[in-house]
Design an enzyme around this catalytic site. Structure first.
Site, mmCIF file in Angstrom:
data_model
loop_
_atom_site.group_PDB
_atom_site.id
_atom_site.type_symbol
_atom_site.label_atom_id
_atom_site.label_comp_id
_atom_site.label_asym_id
_atom_site.label_seq_id
_atom_site.Cartn_x
_atom_site.Cartn_y
_atom_site.Cartn_z
ATOM 1 N N GLY A 116 0.829 -1.195 0.000
ATOM 2 C CA GLY A 116 0.000 0.000 0.000
ATOM 3 C C GLY A 116 0.865 1.246 0.000
ATOM 4 C CB CYS A 117 0.308 4.630 -1.391
ATOM 5 S SG CYS A 117 -1.363 4.962 -0.806
ATOM 6 C CG HIS A 118 -1.192 6.183 3.413
ATOM 7 N ND1 HIS A 118 -0.808 7.509 3.434
ATOM 8 C CD2 HIS A 118 -2.459 6.167 2.934
ATOM 9 C CE1 HIS A 118 -1.796 8.262 2.988
ATOM 10 N NE2 HIS A 118 -2.811 7.474 2.678
ATOM 11 C CB THR A 120 5.313 2.278 0.344
ATOM 12 O OG1 THR A 120 4.758 1.144 -0.333
ATOM 13 C CG2 THR A 120 6.688 2.575 -0.223
#
Length: 315
Positions: A116-118, A120
């Site tokens: 997931g972006c957050h 990461t």
């Protein structure tokens, strides 16, 4: 060696960006990119047949749809799932190549969960510190992460770009305030933490870019700001997609713009101490559509296919 990649769910923000980037590569590589259109893209039989006729498939689907199609996929097909569905599932490799041991696992993997972006942003800061013992697994951590509205998909993009939009969209908007964001399980599991961080994401009025902040008090863990910065620099030394700035350096006159790496697949880490070193703000800066989604998926795909890891990525 020729290879065929199927993208299941190419109409969404992440899937569309992956499709466009692979299609550009297909002009210079022995690569065939396939998708389904019309009613076929909603037909489980057509989707399963297309996936099973490919060397690799990238699932850009809601969690439930990703779980539903998986049992119909041949074990030999390499699958990358960009949803939340399998990020902590047994038998799946968590696709952050820069974490120690992950590259070797990716080379053999048939099932890879794209981070997931957050997550990461948080994991790139916290995981090396837990792994090396500078941060105890039972540390009580907090994390704030700023993101552009592109992460919310087509509906949110339309809302932010609509004429006469509500004034509230001009302000930063914290969300996930019930403190059960969907990225928390992977943030805890991949870092090896005893409990998830207290995590608050914040939505900003800009298209793409992410800035994740992890505040620390080094003395509480028996270490120093300099040791933490040196550890992160050593951990990511030689990594083409991650840069660690020296302690206290890298900002623009004390500012950082969350969209500074928009369009890039890189991630930069900042280690910003207080005057006496008692406090330390760790920050990861990247593009939520790059290292936070499509770039991450393509980096993993390259590793799985034995290709140069940075092929097709924006350095």
């Amino acid at each position: 060696m020729p290879y065929t990649i199927f993208i299941d769910g190419s109409a969404g923000t992440t899937g569309l960006r992956i499709l466009e980037r692979l299609q550009r590569r297909a002009a210079d590589e022995p690569l065939t990119v396939r998708t389904l259109t019309g009613e076929d893209r909603k037909d489980p039989d057509a989707r399963a047949a297309a996936i099973n006729a490919s060397d690799a498939a990238i699932l850009c689907l809601p969690d439930a749809a990703a779980r539903e199609i998986l049992p119909r996929i041949r074990p030999e097909v390499r699958v990358l799932d960009t949803s939340t569905a399998h990020r902590t599932a047994p038998g799946w490799v968590y696709g952050l190549p820069e974490l120690h041991g992950t590259r070797a696992a990716l080379a053999e993997a048939r099932r890879v969960a794209v981070p997931g972006c957050h997550a990461t942003g948080f994991i790139t800061l916290a995981a090396p510190l837990v792994e090396t013992g500078l941060l105890p697994a039972d540390a009580a951590l907090t994390c704030t992460s700023l993101t552009g509205y592109s992460g919310g998909g087509k509906g949110m993009i339309a809302d932010y770009r609509a004429p006469g939009r509500p004034a509230a969209l001009e302000a930063c908007r914290p969300y996930g305030l019930g403190l059960h964001h969907k990225h928390l399980p992977e943030m805890q599991a991949v870092c090896g933490l005893a409990a998830p961080p207290l995590f608050v994401p914040v939505l900003g009025d800009y298209y793409c870019g992410m800035l994740t902040m992890l505040p620390l008090f080094p003395a509480q863990y028996g270490t120093t700001a300099a040791a933490i910065a040196d550890t992160l620099a050593g951990y990511y030394a030689g990594e083409p997609m991650i840069t660690v700035h020296p302690l206290g350096q890298g900002t623009e006159n004390g500012f950082l713009a969350a969209n500074a790496l928009a369009g890039s697949d890189r991630l930069e880490i900042f280690c910003l101490p207080g005057p006496d070193g008692a406090q330390l703000q760790l920050i990861s800066l990247f593009d939520n559509l790059g290292k936070g989604s499509s770039g991450a998926a393509l980096q993993c795909l390259n590793a799985m296919l034995g290709l140069p890891e940075t092929r097709g990525l924006s350095l």
